[in-house]
Design a protein around this motif. Structure first.
Motif, mmCIF file in Angstrom:
data_model
loop_
_atom_site.group_PDB
_atom_site.id
_atom_site.type_symbol
_atom_site.label_atom_id
_atom_site.label_comp_id
_atom_site.label_asym_id
_atom_site.label_seq_id
_atom_site.Cartn_x
_atom_site.Cartn_y
_atom_site.Cartn_z
ATOM 1 N N ALA A 64 -5.401 11.550 5.341
ATOM 2 C CA ALA A 64 -4.403 10.547 4.978
ATOM 3 C C ALA A 64 -3.224 10.533 5.936
ATOM 4 C CB ALA A 64 -3.912 10.793 3.549
ATOM 5 N N GLU A 65 -2.950 11.673 6.590
ATOM 6 C CA GLU A 65 -1.796 11.735 7.495
ATOM 7 C C GLU A 65 -2.002 10.891 8.746
ATOM 8 O OE1 GLU A 65 -4.704 14.764 8.828
ATOM 9 O OE2 GLU A 65 -3.849 14.192 6.877
ATOM 10 N N GLN A 66 -3.220 10.408 8.975
ATOM 11 C CA GLN A 66 -3.470 9.530 10.122
ATOM 12 C C GLN A 66 -2.881 8.139 9.928
ATOM 13 O OE1 GLN A 66 -7.970 10.701 10.907
ATOM 14 N NE2 GLN A 66 -7.217 9.354 12.519
ATOM 15 N N LEU A 67 -2.478 7.824 8.708
ATOM 16 C CA LEU A 67 -1.911 6.514 8.414
ATOM 17 C C LEU A 67 -0.458 6.652 7.992
ATOM 18 C CD1 LEU A 67 -2.139 3.433 7.851
ATOM 19 C CD2 LEU A 67 -2.859 4.040 5.521
ATOM 20 N N LEU A 68 0.422 5.909 8.638
ATOM 21 C CA LEU A 68 1.827 5.839 8.264
ATOM 22 C C LEU A 68 2.139 4.441 7.746
ATOM 23 C CD1 LEU A 68 3.657 7.628 11.233
ATOM 24 C CD2 LEU A 68 3.036 8.600 9.016
ATOM 25 N N ILE A 69 2.948 4.390 6.700
ATOM 26 C CA ILE A 69 3.493 3.128 6.230
ATOM 27 C C ILE A 69 4.888 2.988 6.827
ATOM 28 C CG2 ILE A 69 4.226 1.793 4.232
ATOM 29 C CD1 ILE A 69 1.215 2.084 4.439
ATOM 30 N N ALA A 70 5.101 1.934 7.603
ATOM 31 C CA ALA A 70 6.399 1.698 8.234
ATOM 32 C C ALA A 70 7.106 0.554 7.523
ATOM 33 C CB ALA A 70 6.225 1.363 9.719
ATOM 34 N N ALA B 259 -6.403 0.185 3.345
ATOM 35 C CA ALA B 259 -6.703 0.818 4.635
ATOM 36 C C ALA B 259 -7.866 1.800 4.499
ATOM 37 C CB ALA B 259 -5.465 1.522 5.167
ATOM 38 N N TYR B 260 -7.902 2.533 3.403
ATOM 39 C CA TYR B 260 -9.044 3.427 3.159
ATOM 40 C C TYR B 260 -10.339 2.627 3.078
ATOM 41 C CZ TYR B 260 -5.660 7.099 1.867
ATOM 42 O OH TYR B 260 -4.646 8.019 1.882
ATOM 43 N N LEU B 261 -10.299 1.527 2.311
ATOM 44 C CA LEU B 261 -11.500 0.712 2.130
ATOM 45 C C LEU B 261 -11.930 0.080 3.451
ATOM 46 C CD1 LEU B 261 -13.566 -0.426 0.116
ATOM 47 C CD2 LEU B 261 -11.974 -2.309 -0.335
ATOM 48 N N ALA B 262 -10.966 -0.254 4.303
ATOM 49 C CA ALA B 262 -11.276 -0.880 5.587
ATOM 50 C C ALA B 262 -11.764 0.113 6.630
ATOM 51 C CB ALA B 262 -10.035 -1.605 6.118
ATOM 52 N N GLY B 263 -11.647 1.407 6.347
ATOM 53 C CA GLY B 263 -12.122 2.412 7.281
ATOM 54 C C GLY B 263 -11.121 2.802 8.344
ATOM 55 N N LEU B 264 -9.853 2.435 8.178
ATOM 56 C CA LEU B 264 -8.854 2.868 9.158
ATOM 57 C C LEU B 264 -8.762 4.383 9.186
ATOM 58 C CD1 LEU B 264 -7.976 -0.171 9.103
ATOM 59 C CD2 LEU B 264 -5.637 0.647 9.369
ATOM 60 N N THR C 241 -8.269 10.583 16.675
ATOM 61 C CA THR C 241 -7.333 10.502 17.797
ATOM 62 C C THR C 241 -6.338 9.356 17.634
ATOM 63 O OG1 THR C 241 -8.820 9.066 19.054
ATOM 64 C CG2 THR C 241 -9.040 11.446 19.389
ATOM 65 N N VAL C 242 -6.559 8.505 16.653
ATOM 66 C CA VAL C 242 -5.703 7.334 16.459
ATOM 67 C C VAL C 242 -4.820 7.544 15.237
ATOM 68 C CG1 VAL C 242 -5.625 4.851 16.026
ATOM 69 C CG2 VAL C 242 -7.416 5.805 17.488
ATOM 70 N N ARG C 243 -3.533 7.383 15.422
ATOM 71 C CA ARG C 243 -2.629 7.285 14.274
ATOM 72 C C ARG C 243 -2.382 5.805 14.024
ATOM 73 N NH1 ARG C 243 2.789 10.558 13.980
ATOM 74 N NH2 ARG C 243 1.701 11.701 12.335
ATOM 75 N N TRP C 244 -2.655 5.375 12.811
ATOM 76 C CA TRP C 244 -2.480 3.985 12.427
ATOM 77 C C TRP C 244 -1.145 3.815 11.712
ATOM 78 C CZ3 TRP C 244 -6.051 0.378 13.970
ATOM 79 C CH2 TRP C 244 -7.282 0.860 14.399
#
Length: 686
Positions: free
Chosen positions: A234-240, A223-228, A200-203
């Motif tokens: 992978a689409e749950q994480l965006l690089i801004a 971020a993968y290693l940290a468990g985000l 439910t969280v987009r990081w």
């Protein structure tokens, strides 16, 4: 054009031209990846880039982490009210009773390498350690810059703690990101107990725009290693990109939320005229009547008053002045929806606030000796951190019009250590020194004149101004109307005054948001809610692959000639996917189709090359380098004919690459089965 991957061929190809022939690279060629045991591919005809609307997954909440060089923090907003940005809890620490919106980017690990604390807690605990015990603890600060400066960044890159001990950089970053993940999720649970945590969280993670692809991938791996997020999601994480995030936020601001350093009216006002907020608003409103329709459209779309005042096509610069770098980006406002178009590739350099810290360290070396400072940092690491904290506090009070001197407290450990090492006290060192603008005060402190403090800023501030001036000289940037000064370093009165003095005469309007230190963080939240707001970007580099083409005498150099089975081929040809400074729309795809050389082939690796120019012809040209590898993981092919009736082995894999996002992305599909193929680009394996 005949295009054959430079790894060579062994059998099948796709395409109607009889001239397209499978030709292997010469044996022993440095470009053949024999060690991988991977059969090469043959490309089909390459279609023109296509634009595809990016698919956005739905998330209940967006959490952005602004991972800065000197300070970091997080913020979030719910999808039900995306513009209501919730700042993280204020951090306790530093001055007693003072709460802060961000916390220092400081990580403390136990002597065994386990996580202990982050931020103010880490800094204060390390400060209170016994000097002998502190030697064994691992304290990291300002470590983000190491990722930018590393020329050979890999997943095994090491970071050095202040005590000289090292550990994998990936683990250091993962510890920090895990800390923010736990804090953010705990706060979300308290605010919305019914909110499910999973999926439910987009990081959103912020990085400098000038970071190259390996550094961006490194942050994703951390971020993968940290468990985000997981690799499967992978689409749950965006690089801004930091200046982009600032731009997204600034476009929402109203006039009273901005400090205009030039003192200009929005349109038609006199340069240097200082106006009240009400006066500014009345003048803006009068001018905006001419643009009533477009303004109404923009404001209803959520664009702030300043942007509603601008016309379609107006251009502006965002100068993100942070702790480690200065990041410059140029955007054009597009109507009617207020989307943004990048006009020139991101530029900048290592001209952040830490440059002032380094100048102070060099000053100490001139006074006390470089050998002593080096020894003190190694043997009294906690005391050195105390000294840098003391300087940071005085640095923040520096201003161009300050009249009084500044006192900088020296830790007792410094004074005592110097006496034992040199046999005389620090006051004697100051008297003997050639530095005459730093004295020893009666309170037992270094007393520095305000002119001396401002001099420490000059190399860094000059670098920032030179970068801005060079950018404004570019033809693509002509017509710029605004310069937004953002980032933590933009809070400095010294920097603000210098930028306005240098650029104000050009008629450029220099504007600083009131919450300048939080601009990127808040913008990253808004970017996470609407990643499509930046519609067009510029590619910073030229990317492509090495191929074999039919040899053309007079056009191709003789040393590139390869003769195989009576056919003449040119080796090492650089087939370009995208050119440096080329405008690429979000969702625009570059497609290539390949056919595996063996029916049972399970994995394919294709080398990617890049360069800063757009006219490279061969992968051996100066400036062209291998920068990564495209990997395709193939499922076993069926033994019989496929649905189209093709014989076994004639298998087309269609790869689609996107260069218009903040990261280079790739997807692939097996045409015969219409199934997705696991595809990735690795920039860290070089």
């Amino acid at each position: 054009m005949l295009a054959v991957p430079e790894m060579g061929l062994q059998g099948l190809y796709i395409g109607s031209s009889p001239e397209r022939s499978p030709v292997p690279s010469p044996p022993g060629s440095p470009r053949t990846q024999e060690s991988c045991g991977i059969a090469p591919l043959t490309p089909s005809q390459s279609p023109k880039p296509e634009a595809r609307a990016p698919q956005q997954a739905s998330f209940s909440v967006v959490v952005a982490i602004d991972f800065g060089t000197t300070s970091s923090g997080y913020a979030f907003s719910f999808a039900s009210d995306p513009e209501a940005i919730h700042m993280m809890r204020k951090w306790e620490g530093g001055d007693p009773g003072v709460a802060h919106q961000k916390t220092p980017t400081c990580l403390l690990l136990t002597p065994e390498g386990a996580f202990h604390s982050f931020g103010y807690t880490a800094r204060d605990y390390y400060h209170d350690l016994d000097p002998e015990d502190a030697r064994d603890w691992l304290y990291f600060e300002k470590f983000k810059m190491k990722i930018h400066s590393a020329t050979d960044l890999t997943l095994k890159t090491q970071l050095e703690a202040v005590n000289g001990k090292t550990m994998p950089a990936l683990e250091v970053f993962a510890h920090a990101l895990r800390f923010f993940r736990e804090h953010a999720l705990q706060e979300l649970r308290e605010q919305s107990p019914s909110l499910p945590e999973k999926d439910t969280v987009r990081w959103v993670l912020t990085v400098p725009a000038i970071w190259k692809q390996p550094a961006k991938q490194f942050m994703r791996e951390a971020a993968y290693l940290a468990g985000l997020v997981s690799r499967e999601n992978a689409e749950q994480l965006l690089i801004a990109l930091e200046p982009e995030a600032a731009s997204v936020y600034c476009r929402k601001l109203r006039l009273h939320q901005l400090l205009d350093l030039s003192g200009r009216a929005p349109r038609g006002g006199r340069l240097g005229e200082r106006r009240s907020i009400d006066s500014s608003f009345r003048q803006a409103r009068e001018q905006l009547r001419r643009y009533r329709h477009s303004r109404t459209f923009l404001v209803e779309s959520g664009v702030g008053e300043l942007w509603a005042e601008m016309q379609a096509g107006d251009r502006y610069v965002v100068a993100d002045c942070g702790g480690g770098t200065v990041d410059l980006t140029v955007h054009q406002l597009e109507q009617p929806h207020g989307t943004l178009k990048e006009l020139y590739k991101a530029s900048g350099g290592p001209y952040g606030a830490v440059g002032v810290d380094l100048a102070f360290e060099q000053l100490l070396c001139r006074i006390f000796g470089e050998d002593f400072i080096t020894t003190f940092k190694r043997q009294r690491p906690a005391a050195w951190v105390d000294l840098t904290i003391a300087f940071e506090a005085r640095k923040r009070t520096a201003g161009p019009h300050r009249a009084g001197a500044l006192n900088i407290s020296l830790p007792f450990s410094f004074i005592d250590f110097y006496r034992k090492q040199r046999g005389h006290n620090v006051e004697t060192a100051l008297r003997r020194s050639s530095v005459n603008f730093v004295k020893w005060s009666s309170q037992g402190m270094l007393r520095m004149s305000c002119e001396a403090m401002n001099e420490l800023f000059q190399p860094t501030v000059s670098g920032i101004i030179q970068h801005i001036e060079a950018l404004l000289a570019r033809p693509e940037v002509q017509g710029v109307k605004l310069l937004f000064l953002v980032g933590g370093f933009a809070e400095s009165a010294v920097l603000q005054h210098a930028v306005q003095a240098a650029l104000g005469a050009r008629g450029l309007r220099v504007v600083v948001p009131h919450d300048v230190g939080l601009t990127i963080l808040k913008g990253a939240v808004l970017f996470g809610q609407a990643p499509g707001v930046v519609r067009v970007r510029r590619s910073p580099l030229t990317y492509g692959v090495g191929v074999l083409n039919r040899f053309v005498p007079g056009r191709h150099p003789p040393e590139k000639l390869l003769v195989r089975d009576g056919r003449r081929w040119c080796t090492d040809v650089f087939e370009r996917f995208v050119a440096a400074e080329q405008s690429v729309a979000l969702g625009e795809e570059v497609r290539r189709s390949y056919c595996p050389a063996r029916p049972g082939q399970r994995r394919v690796l294709i080398n990617l090359y890049c360069c800063a120019t757009e006219d490279a012809r061969f992968i051996t040209d100066p400036g062209v380098r291998k920068c990564g590898a495209l990997s395709l993981e193939l499922e076993p092919a069926d033994c019989g004919r496929d649905a189209a009736g093709a014989p076994p082995g004639r298998r087309e894999i269609r790869a689609a690459m996107q260069f218009g996002d903040t990261e280079i992305k790739v997807t692939a599909v097996d045409v015969s089965t219409n199934r997705s193929v696991r595809a990735s680009i690795d920039f860290l394996s070089n």
